[in-house]
Scaffold this motif. Sequence first.
Motif, PDB file in Angstrom:
ATOM      1  N   ALA A 183      41.692  15.929  46.245  1.00 51.15           N
ATOM      2  CA  ALA A 183      42.928  15.176  46.049  1.00 51.15           C
ATOM      3  C   ALA A 183      43.300  15.110  44.571  1.00 51.15           C
ATOM      4  CB  ALA A 183      42.778  13.766  46.627  1.00 51.15           C
ATOM      5  N   LEU A 184      42.307  14.958  43.704  1.00 50.70           N
ATOM      6  CA  LEU A 184      42.592  14.885  42.268  1.00 50.70           C
ATOM      7  C   LEU A 184      43.085  16.226  41.729  1.00 50.70           C
ATOM      8  CD1 LEU A 184      39.576  12.702  41.087  1.00 50.70           C
ATOM      9  CD2 LEU A 184      41.914  11.982  41.608  1.00 50.70           C
ATOM     10  N   VAL A 185      42.518  17.320  42.220  1.00 47.77           N
ATOM     11  CA  VAL A 185      42.994  18.640  41.801  1.00 47.77           C
ATOM     12  C   VAL A 185      44.429  18.863  42.267  1.00 47.77           C
ATOM     13  CG1 VAL A 185      42.686  21.126  42.149  1.00 47.77           C
ATOM     14  CG2 VAL A 185      40.711  19.678  41.621  1.00 47.77           C
ATOM     15  N   LEU A 186      44.767  18.404  43.465  1.00 49.00           N
ATOM     16  CA  LEU A 186      46.145  18.521  43.942  1.00 49.00           C
ATOM     17  C   LEU A 186      47.090  17.732  43.043  1.00 49.00           C
ATOM     18  CD1 LEU A 186      45.649  18.255  47.815  1.00 49.00           C
ATOM     19  CD2 LEU A 186      46.192  20.300  46.475  1.00 49.00           C
ATOM     20  N   TYR A 187      46.623  16.594  42.558  1.00 46.11           N
ATOM     21  CA  TYR A 187      47.455  15.826  41.619  1.00 46.11           C
ATOM     22  C   TYR A 187      47.657  16.616  40.324  1.00 46.11           C
ATOM     23  CZ  TYR A 187      48.840  12.342  38.194  1.00 46.11           C
ATOM     24  OH  TYR A 187      49.498  11.672  37.193  1.00 46.11           O
ATOM     25  N   LEU A 188      46.591  17.248  39.816  1.00 42.97           N
ATOM     26  CA  LEU A 188      46.725  18.068  38.615  1.00 42.97           C
ATOM     27  C   LEU A 188      47.706  19.217  38.853  1.00 42.97           C
ATOM     28  CD1 LEU A 188      43.022  18.281  37.370  1.00 42.97           C
ATOM     29  CD2 LEU A 188      44.838  16.775  36.545  1.00 42.97           C
ATOM     30  N   ALA A 189      47.649  19.801  40.037  1.00 46.42           N
ATOM     31  CA  ALA A 189      48.591  20.884  40.360  1.00 46.42           C
ATOM     32  C   ALA A 189      50.026  20.381  40.315  1.00 46.42           C
ATOM     33  CB  ALA A 189      48.257  21.452  41.744  1.00 46.42           C
ATOM     34  N   TRP A 190      50.266  19.176  40.816  1.00 46.34           N
ATOM     35  CA  TRP A 190      51.615  18.597  40.779  1.00 46.34           C
ATOM     36  C   TRP A 190      52.063  18.334  39.348  1.00 46.34           C
ATOM     37  CZ3 TRP A 190      52.982  13.525  39.193  1.00 46.34           C
ATOM     38  CH2 TRP A 190      54.323  13.205  39.406  1.00 46.34           C
ATOM     39  N   ARG A 191      51.132  17.898  38.503  1.00 45.75           N
ATOM     40  CA  ARG A 191      51.488  17.607  37.109  1.00 45.75           C
ATOM     41  C   ARG A 191      51.770  18.885  36.331  1.00 45.75           C
ATOM     42  NH1 ARG A 191      49.896  12.864  34.476  1.00 45.75           N
ATOM     43  NH2 ARG A 191      50.748  13.946  32.657  1.00 45.75           N
ATOM     44  N   TRP A 192      50.966  19.903  36.546  1.00 46.31           N
ATOM     45  CA  TRP A 192      51.043  21.088  35.690  1.00 46.31           C
ATOM     46  C   TRP A 192      52.075  22.110  36.158  1.00 46.31           C
ATOM     47  CZ3 TRP A 192      45.017  21.852  35.324  1.00 46.31           C
ATOM     48  CH2 TRP A 192      44.497  20.847  34.502  1.00 46.31           C
ATOM     49  N   ARG A 193      52.230  22.240  37.463  1.00 48.03           N
ATOM     50  CA  ARG A 193      53.096  23.292  38.016  1.00 48.03           C
ATOM     51  C   ARG A 193      52.684  24.679  37.484  1.00 48.03           C
ATOM     52  NH1 ARG A 193      54.996  18.663  39.323  1.00 48.03           N
ATOM     53  NH2 ARG A 193      57.118  18.387  40.130  1.00 48.03           N
ATOM     54  N   ASP A 194      51.384  24.886  37.384  1.00 48.59           N
ATOM     55  CA  ASP A 194      50.843  26.136  36.845  1.00 48.59           C
ATOM     56  C   ASP A 194      49.669  26.549  37.720  1.00 48.59           C
ATOM     57  OD1 ASP A 194      49.449  28.116  35.417  1.00 48.59           O
ATOM     58  OD2 ASP A 194      49.998  27.271  33.485  1.00 48.59           O
ATOM     59  N   ALA A 195      49.866  27.578  38.528  1.00 44.34           N
ATOM     60  CA  ALA A 195      48.854  27.977  39.502  1.00 44.34           C
ATOM     61  C   ALA A 195      47.556  28.413  38.823  1.00 44.34           C
ATOM     62  CB  ALA A 195      49.389  29.104  40.386  1.00 44.34           C
ATOM     63  N   ARG A 196      47.667  29.201  37.745  1.00 45.87           N
ATOM     64  CA  ARG A 196      46.456  29.696  37.094  1.00 45.87           C
ATOM     65  C   ARG A 196      45.650  28.552  36.485  1.00 45.87           C
ATOM     66  NH1 ARG A 196      47.105  34.588  32.985  1.00 45.87           N
ATOM     67  NH2 ARG A 196      47.700  35.520  34.987  1.00 45.87           N
ATOM     68  N   ALA A 197      46.311  27.638  35.794  1.00 43.44           N
ATOM     69  CA  ALA A 197      45.610  26.498  35.200  1.00 43.44           C
ATOM     70  C   ALA A 197      44.991  25.619  36.285  1.00 43.44           C
ATOM     71  CB  ALA A 197      46.574  25.686  34.340  1.00 43.44           C
ATOM     72  N   THR A 198      45.701  25.438  37.380  1.00 41.87           N
ATOM     73  CA  THR A 198      45.175  24.608  38.467  1.00 41.87           C
ATOM     74  C   THR A 198      43.940  25.241  39.092  1.00 41.87           C
ATOM     75  OG1 THR A 198      47.384  23.758  38.964  1.00 41.87           O
ATOM     76  CG2 THR A 198      45.717  23.546  40.673  1.00 41.87           C
ATOM     77  N   LEU A 199      43.963  26.541  39.318  1.00 41.09           N
ATOM     78  CA  LEU A 199      42.804  27.213  39.904  1.00 41.09           C
ATOM     79  C   LEU A 199      41.601  27.130  38.976  1.00 41.09           C
ATOM     80  CD1 LEU A 199      44.464  30.383  41.469  1.00 41.09           C
ATOM     81  CD2 LEU A 199      43.500  28.409  42.674  1.00 41.09           C
ATOM     82  N   ARG A 200      41.833  27.274  37.683  1.00 42.29           N
ATOM     83  CA  ARG A 200      40.721  27.166  36.740  1.00 42.29           C
ATOM     84  C   ARG A 200      40.153  25.739  36.747  1.00 42.29           C
ATOM     85  NH1 ARG A 200      41.886  29.132  30.755  1.00 42.29           N
ATOM     86  NH2 ARG A 200      42.329  31.018  31.976  1.00 42.29           N
ATOM     87  N   ALA A 201      41.024  24.754  36.739  1.00 41.91           N
ATOM     88  CA  ALA A 201      40.553  23.366  36.789  1.00 41.91           C
ATOM     89  C   ALA A 201      39.811  23.087  38.091  1.00 41.91           C
ATOM     90  CB  ALA A 201      41.732  22.411  36.634  1.00 41.91           C
ATOM     91  N   ALA A 202      40.331  23.604  39.203  1.00 37.92           N
ATOM     92  CA  ALA A 202      39.680  23.399  40.491  1.00 37.92           C
ATOM     93  C   ALA A 202      38.272  23.976  40.488  1.00 37.92           C
ATOM     94  CB  ALA A 202      40.510  24.023  41.609  1.00 37.92           C
ATOM     95  N   ALA A 203      38.129  25.172  39.909  1.00 39.64           N
ATOM     96  CA  ALA A 203      36.807  25.803  39.851  1.00 39.64           C
ATOM     97  C   ALA A 203      35.851  24.974  39.001  1.00 39.64           C
ATOM     98  CB  ALA A 203      36.931  27.218  39.293  1.00 39.64           C
ATOM     99  N   LEU A 204      36.327  24.486  37.847  1.00 40.69           N
ATOM    100  CA  LEU A 204      35.468  23.684  36.968  1.00 40.69           C
ATOM    101  C   LEU A 204      35.077  22.368  37.627  1.00 40.69           C
ATOM    102  CD1 LEU A 204      37.274  24.287  33.552  1.00 40.69           C
ATOM    103  CD2 LEU A 204      35.053  25.183  34.265  1.00 40.69           C
ATOM    104  N   VAL A 205      36.041  21.718  38.264  1.00 40.55           N
ATOM    105  CA  VAL A 205      35.747  20.457  38.949  1.00 40.55           C
ATOM    106  C   VAL A 205      34.731  20.686  40.069  1.00 40.55           C
ATOM    107  CG1 VAL A 205      36.708  18.667  40.445  1.00 40.55           C
ATOM    108  CG2 VAL A 205      37.934  19.341  38.374  1.00 40.55           C
ATOM    109  N   ALA A 206      34.934  21.741  40.849  1.00 42.18           N
ATOM    110  CA  ALA A 206      34.035  22.015  41.970  1.00 42.18           C
ATOM    111  C   ALA A 206      32.616  22.327  41.491  1.00 42.18           C
ATOM    112  CB  ALA A 206      34.576  23.178  42.799  1.00 42.18           C
ATOM    113  N   VAL A 207      32.499  23.174  40.468  1.00 39.13           N
ATOM    114  CA  VAL A 207      31.171  23.538  39.959  1.00 39.13           C
ATOM    115  C   VAL A 207      30.470  22.315  39.369  1.00 39.13           C
ATOM    116  CG1 VAL A 207      29.952  24.879  38.210  1.00 39.13           C
ATOM    117  CG2 VAL A 207      31.748  25.957  39.576  1.00 39.13           C
ATOM    118  N   ALA A 208      31.191  21.525  38.590  1.00 42.29           N
ATOM    119  CA  ALA A 208      30.579  20.342  37.975  1.00 42.29           C
ATOM    120  C   ALA A 208      30.150  19.330  39.029  1.00 42.29           C
ATOM    121  CB  ALA A 208      31.557  19.699  36.991  1.00 42.29           C
ATOM    122  N   ALA A 209      30.997  19.114  40.045  1.00 40.84           N
ATOM    123  CA  ALA A 209      30.621  18.197  41.118  1.00 40.84           C
ATOM    124  C   ALA A 209      29.391  18.713  41.863  1.00 40.84           C
ATOM    125  CB  ALA A 209      31.785  18.011  42.083  1.00 40.84           C
ATOM    126  N   ALA A 210      29.340  20.034  42.099  1.00 43.59           N
ATOM    127  CA  ALA A 210      28.185  20.625  42.784  1.00 43.59           C
ATOM    128  C   ALA A 210      26.914  20.454  41.959  1.00 43.59           C
ATOM    129  CB  ALA A 210      28.447  22.104  43.061  1.00 43.59           C
TER     130      ALA A 210
END
Length: 415
Positions: A183-210
Amino acid sequence: MTRARAYALVAAACALPRVAVVLVERGRILDRFTEKSDQIAQTFVDSGTFGFLPDVPTAYTQPLYGYFLSSIYFLFGRSWLAVGLAQTLVAVATALLVYELGRRVASSRAGLVGALLATLHPYLVWHDVHVNREVLDGLLAVGLTLLTMIAAERRSWTLAVGLGLVGGLAILGNARLVLLPVALVLYLAWRWRDARATLRAAALVAVAAAVAIAPWVIRNKIELGCYALTTDSRALWKANNPATYETLERGLWIDDVPELPGAPQSPEFAAAVALDRGIDVPVDECAQMRLYRDEVTEFWRQQPEKKAKLALQATRMLWNPFERAGESAKEDTGFSAVAREWAEPVYVSAVFVLALGGALLAGRRFVVLAVVLLGYQTLAAMVFAGTPRYRAPWDFLLALLAGIALVRLWERRRR
């Protein structure tokens, strides 16, 4: 008011009433309303085993609060004063983070008022110093919100990693938050409107949470035989079976739902039998987890109309200021009963009304994030169960919106 004075005021407003509750409750902090993390923490300090019994490991609860209590018991012993004061310090840290969040999304004045409203929440003043894991939920909830706002503004990959790590800790404290990073990554996607930046953030968030979660999950595979955040799917079943709705409608709680016929003994009950009677009852936590999980999915599949009723009931219970189902409500007397029956509902109702006004005045970016977070908590309640205990750690969002409304009203009155 300077930042230092605001800190002092918020800290005092948070600490003083909680210390008063600690002194009034004293021994009852460890004697009433405790949860299984308390017994696990004692066993861990005494034997090095995270379980109900020495040499019998368990994953029958989320681990974060158990380790938190273990550190207190190891350093200071199992003392009501140590627990009460340590959790008061956690509450102070939470209140200061709420102030910082308010400063960022509105103004110093709105942050101060919002932090005071959040920390003087009557339910939290009492609840924060007792043995319940939600005191950590509140701290991590504010931390996640603040990190999300800053990460959205700065597009910092370091902050994205921090967001994932804090999200992982929050999941280790409350398994219902397992999908919150999404849900937080989806919020970042709404704020940024940038698919590449959102995917990179999603990957970092997922790896760090894991990274944060993996040691616990792997430990459960090695010691118990299955990958799991918690093996207590029995709690999910208690909130999702044909008897749940009527039990909750009678003002009881899911712990009062009749047991599944022929179900094996839970690890907690088996440990109580072993300690009381010296009888060892073998428990396969992984098998129990799968049993109750299958029961839940079968209930959802075969009786969707009853699940829909439960979802609506859970939503009503989550957001009802007067909800008193189960928990400690029926044992309250005197001032405690008056506070729960009148002070808490009146306070929360006022915050709700002011928060609606604040939502019209606050910046859209914060309002959307608040809706995302509160919406997620509502969906989690619809899947599991609803009670103010699950909502209260996130009420700081409403308190900040209410603070924005009050500050705006004050400024208009001065003009």
